[in-house]
Design a protein around this motif. Structure first.
Motif, PDB file in Angstrom:
ATOM      1  N   LEU A   1      60.441  69.561 102.434  1.00 38.21           N
ATOM      2  CA  LEU A   1      60.843  68.286 101.829  1.00 38.21           C
ATOM      3  C   LEU A   1      59.819  67.172 102.023  1.00 38.21           C
ATOM      4  CD1 LEU A   1      62.921  66.601 100.337  1.00 38.21           C
ATOM      5  CD2 LEU A   1      64.115  66.229 102.507  1.00 38.21           C
ATOM      6  N   PRO A   2      59.268  66.954 103.232  1.00 42.49           N
ATOM      7  CA  PRO A   2      58.265  65.874 103.363  1.00 42.49           C
ATOM      8  C   PRO A   2      57.053  66.065 102.456  1.00 42.49           C
ATOM      9  CG  PRO A   2      59.030  66.601 105.525  1.00 42.49           C
ATOM     10  CD  PRO A   2      59.563  67.582 104.536  1.00 42.49           C
ATOM     11  N   ASN A   3      56.636  67.307 102.252  1.00 35.66           N
ATOM     12  CA  ASN A   3      55.487  67.559 101.381  1.00 35.66           C
ATOM     13  C   ASN A   3      55.796  67.196  99.924  1.00 35.66           C
ATOM     14  OD1 ASN A   3      54.295  68.620 103.691  1.00 35.66           O
ATOM     15  ND2 ASN A   3      54.904  70.712 103.206  1.00 35.66           N
ATOM     16  N   THR A   4      57.015  67.513  99.486  1.00 37.30           N
ATOM     17  CA  THR A   4      57.412  67.150  98.131  1.00 37.30           C
ATOM     18  C   THR A   4      57.549  65.643  97.975  1.00 37.30           C
ATOM     19  OG1 THR A   4      58.530  69.251  97.705  1.00 37.30           O
ATOM     20  CG2 THR A   4      59.266  67.367  96.434  1.00 37.30           C
TER      21      THR A   4
ATOM     22  N   LEU B   1      59.906  64.241  87.284  1.00 38.18           N
ATOM     23  CA  LEU B   1      58.856  64.468  88.274  1.00 38.18           C
ATOM     24  C   LEU B   1      59.210  65.637  89.190  1.00 38.18           C
ATOM     25  CD1 LEU B   1      57.836  60.837  89.322  1.00 38.18           C
ATOM     26  CD2 LEU B   1      56.514  62.454  87.983  1.00 38.18           C
ATOM     27  N   PHE B   2      60.451  65.687  89.639  1.00 39.68           N
ATOM     28  CA  PHE B   2      60.847  66.785  90.525  1.00 39.68           C
ATOM     29  C   PHE B   2      60.887  68.110  89.768  1.00 39.68           C
ATOM     30  CE2 PHE B   2      62.901  63.508  93.383  1.00 39.68           C
ATOM     31  CZ  PHE B   2      61.959  63.677  94.373  1.00 39.68           C
ATOM     32  N   GLY B   3      61.298  68.064  88.498  1.00 40.30           N
ATOM     33  CA  GLY B   3      61.264  69.280  87.705  1.00 40.30           C
ATOM     34  C   GLY B   3      59.845  69.772  87.492  1.00 40.30           C
ATOM     35  N   GLY B   4      58.933  68.839  87.235  1.00 39.93           N
ATOM     36  CA  GLY B   4      57.529  69.210  87.086  1.00 39.93           C
ATOM     37  C   GLY B   4      56.905  69.657  88.388  1.00 39.93           C
ATOM     38  N   ALA B   5      57.451  69.185  89.518  1.00 36.51           N
ATOM     39  CA  ALA B   5      56.900  69.565  90.819  1.00 36.51           C
ATOM     40  C   ALA B   5      57.032  71.063  91.068  1.00 36.51           C
ATOM     41  CB  ALA B   5      57.604  68.786  91.934  1.00 36.51           C
TER      42      ALA B   5
ATOM     43  N   GLY C   1      59.367  72.497  95.507  1.00 37.81           N
ATOM     44  CA  GLY C   1      59.210  73.170  94.231  1.00 37.81           C
ATOM     45  C   GLY C   1      58.698  74.584  94.403  1.00 37.81           C
ATOM     46  N   ARG C   2      57.690  74.743  95.268  1.00 36.22           N
ATOM     47  CA  ARG C   2      57.158  76.089  95.531  1.00 36.22           C
ATOM     48  C   ARG C   2      58.212  76.953  96.222  1.00 36.22           C
ATOM     49  NH1 ARG C   2      52.089  78.422  96.732  1.00 36.22           N
ATOM     50  NH2 ARG C   2      52.449  80.652  96.933  1.00 36.22           N
TER      51      ARG C   2
END
Length: 274
Positions: free
Chosen positions: A45-48, A210-214, A227-228
């Protein structure tokens, strides 16, 4: 296994247990990673948030700046060129832009060698000093941030241009100019602040994008974020991890909408929340 995961219980009881666990922060156990889901997401989560936060800044800062220039220079050559670029970038798929940037960074072109194409830190990260670590993380952020934020910035530019054009035609703008205020103060002190209101409302709408694109961007650039993690969990059919990641994404979107509502009061003193 059915007993360990509670699958031998009635469906209603399974649902109540699952919902109760979610509300208390117990997301279950990851099938693919053999670890508690909370631990996996706690690392990702922090990386996202780093990637999403920097992309959001790029989206609104670049988008608003371009939209303001377009409105101030309306119907000029600069307006036409920026309009073309905005429409082009808006229509470019995120995954295609990411691949193109990776190819450019790997081509040996000027300045390309300074931008890493994968991961969020170099192999010698631990041996770097404090300043070196910050620079290394920043360098790894550049390409994913551009990939994730540039298309959305193009859309924000179109909205900002329309809002600024409507604001610049208002009577109070003509009054400010008639009073002898400088054009810089008229634009930045009066027009921009009022034009930002419809843009602020877009914050809650663009965050899901943005989160979907992540999910795609983090996979392309091997960024160790949610996302990964979610992509790998979907391929592995790791349902507890997929459900928890979806839940956190939804919570972040709701929080962004709340922040957007609160920012209305900061942008327009006429609005007050009781």
């Amino acid at each position: 296994m059915r007993r360990n995961f509670g699958l031998d219980q009635p469906l209603l009881e399974q649902y109540v247990r699952w919902l109760t666990s979610f509300l208390t922060g117990d997301f279950g156990f990851s099938f693919s990673r053999l670890r508690p889901v909370a631990d996996v997401l706690g690392e990702a989560l922090p990386n996202t948030l780093w990637l999403g936060g920097t992309s959001l800044i790029v989206t609104f800062v670049v988008g608003c700046a371009v939209g303001i220039v377009q409105a101030v220079r309306r119907t000029t050559g600069a307006d036409h060129v920026l309009t073309f670029l905005a429409l082009f970038l808006y229509s470019v798929p995120t995954f295609w832009l990411g691949v193109v940037l990776i190819m450019w960074a790997s081509s040996g072109a000027p300045l390309s060698g300074a931008l890493p194409i994968s991961g969020m830190q170099s192999l010698d990260y631990e041996s770097l000093g404090a300043v070196g670590r910050i620079g290394d993380r920043a360098a790894h952020l550049v390409l994913p941030t551009i990939t994730l934020g540039l298309g959305s910035a193009a859309a924000i530019a179109r909205y900002m241009r329309a809002a600024m054009l409507e604001t610049l035609d208002q009577d109070y703008i003509r009054t400010a100019r008639a009073k002898g205020l400088s054009e810089r103060r008229v634009i930045l002190g009066h027009a921009v602040r009022n034009a930002l209101l419809p843009i602020i409302s877009l914050l809650g709408l663009f965050l899901p994008a943005l989160f979907g694109g992540a999910v795609v961007v983090e996979y392309i650039f091997s960024w160790p974020g949610m996302g990964r993690v979610m992509y790998d969990a979907i391929l592995a059919r790791d349902y507890p991890l997929v459900m928890a990641a979806s839940f956190l994404f939804a919570a972040l979107v709701i929080a962004a909408n709340l922040v957007a509502d609160l920012l209305y009061a900061a942008a327009d003193p006429r609005i007050r929340y009781r």
